[in-house]
Design an enzyme around this catalytic site. Structure first.
Site, mmCIF file in Angstrom:
data_model
loop_
_atom_site.group_PDB
_atom_site.id
_atom_site.type_symbol
_atom_site.label_atom_id
_atom_site.label_comp_id
_atom_site.label_asym_id
_atom_site.label_seq_id
_atom_site.Cartn_x
_atom_site.Cartn_y
_atom_site.Cartn_z
ATOM 1 N N CYS A 88 0.871 -1.180 0.000
ATOM 2 C CA CYS A 88 0.000 0.000 0.000
ATOM 3 C C CYS A 88 0.907 1.229 0.000
ATOM 4 C CB CYS A 88 -0.857 -0.016 1.263
ATOM 5 S SG CYS A 88 0.177 0.032 2.754
ATOM 6 N N HIS A 114 5.207 -4.980 9.035
ATOM 7 C CA HIS A 114 5.157 -6.337 9.590
ATOM 8 C C HIS A 114 5.403 -7.396 8.509
ATOM 9 C CE1 HIS A 114 2.608 -4.638 13.123
ATOM 10 N NE2 HIS A 114 3.891 -4.634 13.404
ATOM 11 N N HIS A 158 -1.469 -4.778 19.557
ATOM 12 C CA HIS A 158 -0.950 -4.336 18.248
ATOM 13 C C HIS A 158 -0.347 -2.935 18.406
ATOM 14 C CE1 HIS A 158 -0.790 -3.072 14.044
ATOM 15 N NE2 HIS A 158 -0.874 -4.357 13.724
ATOM 16 N N GLU A 195 -0.161 -0.422 16.498
ATOM 17 C CA GLU A 195 -0.955 0.739 16.063
ATOM 18 C C GLU A 195 -1.924 1.184 17.162
ATOM 19 O OE1 GLU A 195 -2.946 0.577 12.191
ATOM 20 O OE2 GLU A 195 -4.467 1.908 13.013
HETATM 21 O O1 0CG Z 1 -1.483 -5.024 9.140
HETATM 22 P P1 0CG Z 1 -0.582 -4.474 10.154
HETATM 23 O O2 0CG Z 1 -1.140 -3.238 10.797
HETATM 24 O O3 0CG Z 1 -0.172 -5.469 11.198
HETATM 25 O O4 0CG Z 1 0.745 -3.950 9.456
HETATM 26 P P2 0CG Z 1 1.577 -4.339 8.172
HETATM 27 O O5 0CG Z 1 2.935 -3.762 8.399
HETATM 28 O O6 0CG Z 1 1.506 -5.764 7.853
HETATM 29 O O7 0CG Z 1 0.898 -3.581 6.942
HETATM 30 C C1 0CG Z 1 0.417 -2.315 6.911
HETATM 31 C C2 0CG Z 1 1.231 -1.327 7.592
HETATM 32 C C3 0CG Z 1 1.898 -0.517 8.141
HETATM 33 FE FE1 SF4 Z 2 -1.001 0.843 4.470
HETATM 34 FE FE2 SF4 Z 2 -1.492 0.825 7.069
HETATM 35 FE FE3 SF4 Z 2 -1.417 3.112 5.735
HETATM 36 FE FE4 SF4 Z 2 -3.394 1.407 5.308
HETATM 37 S S1 SF4 Z 2 -2.963 2.533 7.189
HETATM 38 S S2 SF4 Z 2 -2.272 2.562 3.744
HETATM 39 S S3 SF4 Z 2 -2.342 -0.580 5.547
HETATM 40 S S4 SF4 Z 2 0.295 1.676 6.060
#
Ligand code: 0CG
Ligand code: SF4
Length: 318
Positions: free
Chosen positions: A17, A46, A129, A131
């Site tokens: 992304c 991750h 997590h 985040e």
């Molecule tokens: O999906 P999470 O939030 O565990 O993270 P990942 O690093 O896999 O991908 C999106 C980001 C940042």
């Molecule tokens: Fe990617 Fe996480 Fe940002 Fe969504 S919030 S665009 S999954 S880095």
């Protein structure tokens, strides 16, 4: 079974992304500009392969800022950090580059704003997590984490007319809506976030896998075990009718037994997964006569984010 019955459905969008791309490029550019070692707090994204590759190039991953030598450079991961972490870094005179995804920062700003207005904030997300630790840390006195259905049934608020839900960006869209319905049944005046917190990349990848899963005997999701959005793709595939689904980091982890009697294999990957790992999976399948690959496109993503300002400034000054 004749080979003509063997085919692969390849989800699009899949993989990187905009936030992951920005975070990984940030670390690569920091390595080029300042030279190794570059410290990164937590995994930048991750994904095992990404982390290992950067480690080989001179990145030192640490769990906490106090493991970074005084005055050194540290990059904060895409998942975001709480104000307390910024503070700790300042106290150690660390130079920081913040690679938090702008879509995570947006949720942080919502948490700050609703805390300022003295709302009770119900943050839907997975306990532990990174985040949600960062987002909750913006307003620890106002935020309560809602992870499971039991949490939603139990959580208490001070004033049911002043409650808002926010969420982690990488959750299952359907499961989150279940939690919201559950919360709204208890708190009918529950406010919605000003815009979707589950990000475009998470929802697009889930939608793509949902579209192809009913036709698949097996769905292979490339991604790491600690990647929330990747794990959700396995769950979504199974819920949408795939007969089986597995999360794998690398093609060599595919168990030959999974392919027994399988005619259609779906393939996708999480938002932190470089596409060469998906190509390795296609090569593994091609070796076993799954040669017909059809891409199933449900969205075209064009979004990109500028690099962190503190890095752009240094890159400009040469
Ligand atoms: O999906 P999470 O939030 O565990 O993270 P990942 O690093 O896999 O991908 C999106 C980001 C940042
Ligand atoms: Fe990617 Fe996480 Fe940002 Fe969504 S919030 S665009 S999954 S880095």
């Amino acid at each position: 079974m004749s080979d003509t019955t063997k085919r692969v459905l390849l989800a699009k969008p899949r993989g990187y992304c905009a936030g992951v791309d920005r975070a990984v490029v940030t670390v690569e550019k920091a390595l080029e500009k300042y030279g190794p070692p570059v410290y990164v707090r937590k995994e930048i994204v991750h994904n095992k392969h990404v982390v290992e590759t950067l480690r080989e190039r001179g990145v030192i991953f640490v769990d906490q800022t106090d493991e970074v030598p005084e005055g050194a450079l540290v990059v904060f991961s895409a998942h975001g950090v709480s104000p307390q972490v910024h503070q700790e870094a300042a106290e150690r005179n660390l130079r920081t580059i913040d690679a938090t995804c702008p879509l995570v920062t947006k949720v942080h700003m919502e948490a700050r704003r609703f805390a300022r207005d003295d709302y009770d904030i119900l943050l839907i997300g997975h306990e532990g997590h990174e985040e949600v630790e960062g987002t909750a840390g913006e307003a620890p006195d106002h935020v309560q984490l809602v992870d499971t259905a039991e949490d939603a049934a139990k959580v208490q608020v001070r004033d049911p007319s002043k409650v808002i839900w926010l969420s982690q960006t990488t959750l299952s869209v359907d499961e989150t809506m279940e939690r919201v319905d559950q919360l709204r049944a208890r708190f009918p005046m529950l406010s919605d976030p000003p815009s979707d917190d589950i990000c475009y990349a998470t929802s697009n990848r889930q939608y793509a896998v949902k579209t192809m899963a009913p036709e698949c005997d097996l769905v292979l999701v490339v991604g790491s075990q600690n990647s929330s959005n990747s794990k959700r793709l396995v769950e979504v595939a199974l819920q949408a009718g795939a007969k089986a689904s597995y999360l794998i980091d690398f093609a060599h982890q595919i168990d030959e037994a999974w392919l027994t009697g399988v005619s259609t294999v779906g393939v996708t990957s999480g938002a932190s997964v470089p596409d060469n790992l998906v190509m390795d999976v296609l090569a593994f399948l091609a070796d076993r006569d799954y040669l017909d690959v059809q891409e199933i496109t449900t969205a075209n993503e064009k979004i990109a984010f500028a690099l962190p300002r503190e890095l752009r400034k240094d890159l400009k000054t040469g």
